[in-house]
Design an enzyme around this catalytic site. Structure first.
Site, PDB file in Angstrom:
ATOM      1  N   ARG A 187      39.167  47.006  40.225  1.00 12.24           N
ATOM      2  CA  ARG A 187      38.012  46.387  40.899  1.00 12.24           C
ATOM      3  C   ARG A 187      37.332  47.393  41.823  1.00 12.24           C
ATOM      4  O   ARG A 187      36.098  47.433  41.916  1.00 12.24           O
ATOM      5  CB  ARG A 187      38.462  45.150  41.691  1.00 12.24           C
ATOM      6  CG  ARG A 187      38.807  43.970  40.780  1.00 12.24           C
ATOM      7  CD  ARG A 187      39.702  42.960  41.465  1.00 12.24           C
ATOM      8  NE  ARG A 187      39.088  42.280  42.581  1.00 12.24           N
ATOM      9  CZ  ARG A 187      39.775  41.657  43.543  1.00 12.24           C
ATOM     10  NH1 ARG A 187      41.108  41.634  43.510  1.00 12.24           N
ATOM     11  NH2 ARG A 187      39.157  41.046  44.523  1.00 12.24           N
ATOM     12  N   ARG A 198      45.847  34.851  44.159  1.00 11.17           N
ATOM     13  CA  ARG A 198      44.678  34.958  43.276  1.00 11.17           C
ATOM     14  C   ARG A 198      44.992  35.913  42.129  1.00 11.17           C
ATOM     15  O   ARG A 198      45.582  36.969  42.346  1.00 11.17           O
ATOM     16  CB  ARG A 198      43.470  35.442  44.092  1.00 11.17           C
ATOM     17  CG  ARG A 198      42.141  35.034  43.485  1.00 11.17           C
ATOM     18  CD  ARG A 198      41.008  35.347  44.426  1.00 11.17           C
ATOM     19  NE  ARG A 198      40.217  36.458  43.927  1.00 11.17           N
ATOM     20  CZ  ARG A 198      39.070  36.843  44.449  1.00 11.17           C
ATOM     21  NH1 ARG A 198      38.591  36.207  45.507  1.00 11.17           N
ATOM     22  NH2 ARG A 198      38.404  37.857  43.945  1.00 11.17           N
ATOM     23  N   ARG A 224      46.324  38.939  50.754  1.00 11.72           N
ATOM     24  CA  ARG A 224      45.839  37.663  50.215  1.00 11.72           C
ATOM     25  C   ARG A 224      46.676  37.249  49.007  1.00 11.72           C
ATOM     26  O   ARG A 224      46.912  36.057  48.785  1.00 11.72           O
ATOM     27  CB  ARG A 224      44.363  37.780  49.829  1.00 11.72           C
ATOM     28  CG  ARG A 224      43.774  36.445  49.393  1.00 11.72           C
ATOM     29  CD  ARG A 224      42.290  36.502  49.186  1.00 11.72           C
ATOM     30  NE  ARG A 224      41.944  37.424  48.116  1.00 11.72           N
ATOM     31  CZ  ARG A 224      40.701  37.775  47.812  1.00 11.72           C
ATOM     32  NH1 ARG A 224      39.691  37.298  48.513  1.00 11.72           N
ATOM     33  NH2 ARG A 224      40.460  38.603  46.821  1.00 11.72           N
ATOM     34  N   LYS A 272      33.358  39.573  52.526  1.00 12.93           N
ATOM     35  CA  LYS A 272      32.140  38.820  52.192  1.00 12.93           C
ATOM     36  C   LYS A 272      32.387  37.319  52.297  1.00 12.93           C
ATOM     37  O   LYS A 272      31.655  36.602  52.973  1.00 12.93           O
ATOM     38  CB  LYS A 272      31.653  39.174  50.773  1.00 12.93           C
ATOM     39  CG  LYS A 272      31.350  40.655  50.579  1.00 12.93           C
ATOM     40  CD  LYS A 272      30.824  40.977  49.196  1.00 12.93           C
ATOM     41  CE  LYS A 272      31.781  40.719  48.056  1.00 12.93           C
ATOM     42  NZ  LYS A 272      32.980  41.584  48.062  1.00 12.93           N
ATOM     43  N   ARG A 324      25.543  42.701  41.276  1.00 13.64           N
ATOM     44  CA  ARG A 324      26.683  43.616  41.250  1.00 13.64           C
ATOM     45  C   ARG A 324      26.458  44.795  40.321  1.00 13.64           C
ATOM     46  O   ARG A 324      27.347  45.633  40.179  1.00 13.64           O
ATOM     47  CB  ARG A 324      27.878  42.834  40.725  1.00 13.64           C
ATOM     48  CG  ARG A 324      29.043  42.779  41.681  1.00 13.64           C
ATOM     49  CD  ARG A 324      30.029  41.868  41.024  1.00 13.64           C
ATOM     50  NE  ARG A 324      31.333  41.967  41.547  1.00 13.64           N
ATOM     51  CZ  ARG A 324      31.840  41.094  42.417  1.00 13.64           C
ATOM     52  NH1 ARG A 324      31.104  40.132  42.911  1.00 13.64           N
ATOM     53  NH2 ARG A 324      33.078  41.220  42.795  1.00 13.64           N
TER      54      ARG A 324
HETATM   55  P1  AP5 Z   1      37.370  38.176  51.601  1.00 14.77           P
HETATM   56  O1  AP5 Z   1      36.496  37.613  52.649  1.00 14.77           O
HETATM   57  O2  AP5 Z   1      37.820  37.284  50.496  1.00 14.77           O
HETATM   58  O3  AP5 Z   1      36.676  39.479  50.983  1.00 14.77           O
HETATM   59  P2  AP5 Z   1      35.607  39.561  49.827  1.00 14.77           P
HETATM   60  O4  AP5 Z   1      34.745  40.735  50.138  1.00 14.77           O
HETATM   61  O5  AP5 Z   1      34.946  38.242  49.608  1.00 14.77           O
HETATM   62  O6  AP5 Z   1      36.616  39.944  48.653  1.00 14.77           O
HETATM   63  P3  AP5 Z   1      36.800  39.314  47.216  1.00 14.77           P
HETATM   64  O7  AP5 Z   1      38.063  39.917  46.700  1.00 14.77           O
HETATM   65  O8  AP5 Z   1      36.696  37.829  47.207  1.00 14.77           O
HETATM   66  O9  AP5 Z   1      35.531  39.935  46.549  1.00 14.77           O
HETATM   67  P4  AP5 Z   1      35.313  40.341  45.123  1.00 14.77           P
HETATM   68  O10 AP5 Z   1      33.967  40.954  45.241  1.00 14.77           O
HETATM   69  O11 AP5 Z   1      36.338  41.181  44.457  1.00 14.77           O
HETATM   70  O12 AP5 Z   1      35.473  38.963  44.372  1.00 14.77           O
HETATM   71  P5  AP5 Z   1      34.444  37.923  43.771  1.00 14.77           P
HETATM   72  O13 AP5 Z   1      35.050  36.615  43.997  1.00 14.77           O
HETATM   73  O14 AP5 Z   1      33.053  38.169  44.208  1.00 14.77           O
HETATM   74  O15 AP5 Z   1      38.620  38.857  52.319  1.00 14.77           O
HETATM   75  C1  AP5 Z   1      39.689  39.378  51.581  1.00 14.77           C
HETATM   76  C2  AP5 Z   1      40.991  39.245  52.423  1.00 14.77           C
HETATM   77  O16 AP5 Z   1      40.836  40.010  53.627  1.00 14.77           O
HETATM   78  C3  AP5 Z   1      41.255  37.802  52.875  1.00 14.77           C
HETATM   79  O17 AP5 Z   1      42.635  37.579  52.842  1.00 14.77           O
HETATM   80  C4  AP5 Z   1      40.709  37.766  54.309  1.00 14.77           C
HETATM   81  O18 AP5 Z   1      41.389  36.820  55.103  1.00 14.77           O
HETATM   82  C5  AP5 Z   1      40.976  39.179  54.776  1.00 14.77           C
HETATM   83  N1  AP5 Z   1      39.979  39.638  55.769  1.00 14.77           N
HETATM   84  C6  AP5 Z   1      38.632  39.430  55.729  1.00 14.77           C
HETATM   85  N2  AP5 Z   1      38.040  40.009  56.792  1.00 14.77           N
HETATM   86  C7  AP5 Z   1      39.039  40.605  57.508  1.00 14.77           C
HETATM   87  C8  AP5 Z   1      39.058  41.366  58.715  1.00 14.77           C
HETATM   88  N3  AP5 Z   1      37.923  41.628  59.396  1.00 14.77           N
HETATM   89  N4  AP5 Z   1      40.240  41.825  59.152  1.00 14.77           N
HETATM   90  C9  AP5 Z   1      41.386  41.572  58.469  1.00 14.77           C
HETATM   91  N5  AP5 Z   1      41.460  40.833  57.325  1.00 14.77           N
HETATM   92  C10 AP5 Z   1      40.264  40.358  56.845  1.00 14.77           C
HETATM   93  O19 AP5 Z   1      34.495  38.310  42.217  1.00 14.77           O
HETATM   94  C11 AP5 Z   1      35.667  38.120  41.458  1.00 14.77           C
HETATM   95  C12 AP5 Z   1      35.376  38.476  40.002  1.00 14.77           C
HETATM   96  O20 AP5 Z   1      34.354  37.604  39.464  1.00 14.77           O
HETATM   97  C13 AP5 Z   1      34.833  39.886  39.742  1.00 14.77           C
HETATM   98  O21 AP5 Z   1      35.867  40.846  39.689  1.00 14.77           O
HETATM   99  C14 AP5 Z   1      34.126  39.684  38.406  1.00 14.77           C
HETATM  100  O22 AP5 Z   1      35.044  39.619  37.347  1.00 14.77           O
HETATM  101  C15 AP5 Z   1      33.494  38.302  38.570  1.00 14.77           C
HETATM  102  N6  AP5 Z   1      32.156  38.349  39.140  1.00 14.77           N
HETATM  103  C16 AP5 Z   1      31.754  37.764  40.315  1.00 14.77           C
HETATM  104  N7  AP5 Z   1      30.444  38.019  40.537  1.00 14.77           N
HETATM  105  C17 AP5 Z   1      30.015  38.759  39.485  1.00 14.77           C
HETATM  106  C18 AP5 Z   1      28.766  39.345  39.150  1.00 14.77           C
HETATM  107  N8  AP5 Z   1      27.679  39.223  39.947  1.00 14.77           N
HETATM  108  N9  AP5 Z   1      28.677  40.066  38.001  1.00 14.77           N
HETATM  109  C19 AP5 Z   1      29.746  40.200  37.176  1.00 14.77           C
HETATM  110  N10 AP5 Z   1      30.977  39.678  37.440  1.00 14.77           N
HETATM  111  C20 AP5 Z   1      31.105  38.970  38.595  1.00 14.77           C
END
Ligand code: AP5
Length: 196
Positions: free
Chosen positions: A145, A134, A128, A14, A89
């Site tokens: 997660r 992180r 990552r 994402k 979410r």
């Molecule tokens: P990346 O692009 O970072 O993937 P992502 O889907 O954004 O993954 P995240 O881990 O950031 O998402 P998340 O949903 O767990 O975290 P968030 O920050 O929203 O890619 C990941 C890795 O893969 C990178 O190294 C990238 O380079 C690599 N990659 C990408 N595409 C690739 C490809 N095609 N091929 C190979 N490699 C690739 O949330 C974090 C925390 O915040 C949650 O756990 C929760 O505690 C809180 N939170 C956030 N939003 C809410 C909400 N709405 N409600 C409640 N809690 C929330």
């Protein structure tokens, strides 16, 4: 206003794809994860409250995140619309978003869901962890997660499948980054040929 949700499990890409989509379609990128991490880094009251929840891989309370988002929805910074990354979410968050939008005569236009097998998600997040360190990218928290995603977040897809306003595009995200960007572009262009 164009309102797009970028959806998918942790590690599905994402954040990686968001900048490309936001730029191409002139959308304001709003990442709840980035917003919460920035609060935690600054050591604000909100940041101190959410940091342990995030480190454990759990979701922060719905009412808190809805308040955070509400303050951002009214200001798209002169852009054509908004790209929501990491929100909604839970089904409760989706219902709150729908209600907020309905009050201003808007709705979610498109949900893009990135589909990646679970073993690849874990592999990417551990990769990552080695590069960025992180706090929530360790094996135990990653598994939590992914479980939280299946239990609490995946049902959001059915919520929008039942919503006639919202188009759904499920994209195979298990491919090189640029290929995934191309698949997203093709899918979005099918809906908004005049948007690019
Ligand atoms: P990346 O692009 O970072 O993937 P992502 O889907 O954004 O993954 P995240 O881990 O950031 O998402 P998340 O949903 O767990 O975290 P968030 O920050 O929203 O890619 C990941 C890795 O893969 C990178 O190294 C990238 O380079 C690599 N990659 C990408 N595409 C690739 C490809 N095609 N091929 C190979 N490699 C690739 O949330 C974090 C925390 O915040 C949650 O756990 C929760 O505690 C809180 N939170 C956030 N939003 C809410 C909400 N709405 N409600 C409640 N809690 C929330």
């Amino acid at each position: 206003m164009l309102i797009v949700i970028l959806f998918g499990p942790p590690g599905s890409g994402k954040g990686t794809q968001a900048d490309y989509i936001a730029k191409r379609y002139d959308l304001q990128h709003v990442s709840t994860g980035d917003m919460l991490r920035a609060e935690a880094d600054r050591g604000t009251a909100l940041g101190n409250e959410v940091a342990p929840i995030m480190a454990a891989g759990n979701l922060v309370p719905d009412d808190l995140i809805v308040r955070v988002i509400e303050s951002r929805l009214g200001d798209v910074g002169g852009h054509r619309g908004i790209l929501l990354d990491g929100f909604p979410r839970t089904v409760a968050q989706a219902a709150a978003l729908d209600a907020m939008l309905e009050r201003v005569g808007e709705h979610v236009d498109l949900l893009i869901c990135l589909d990646v097998p679970e073993d690849k998600l874990t592999e990417r997040l551990l990769g990552r962890a080695r590069e960025e360190g992180r706090a929530d990218d360790n094996l135990e928290t990653i598994q939590n997660r992914l479980d939280v995603y299946q239990r609490d977040t995946a049902p959001v897809l059915d919520h929008y499948r039942a919503n006639s306003y919202t188009a759904i595009e499920v994209i195979d995200g298990d491919a090189p980054i640029l290929d995934v960007s191309g698949r997203i572009r093709d899918a979005v262009d099918r809906h908004y040929r005049d948007a690019a």
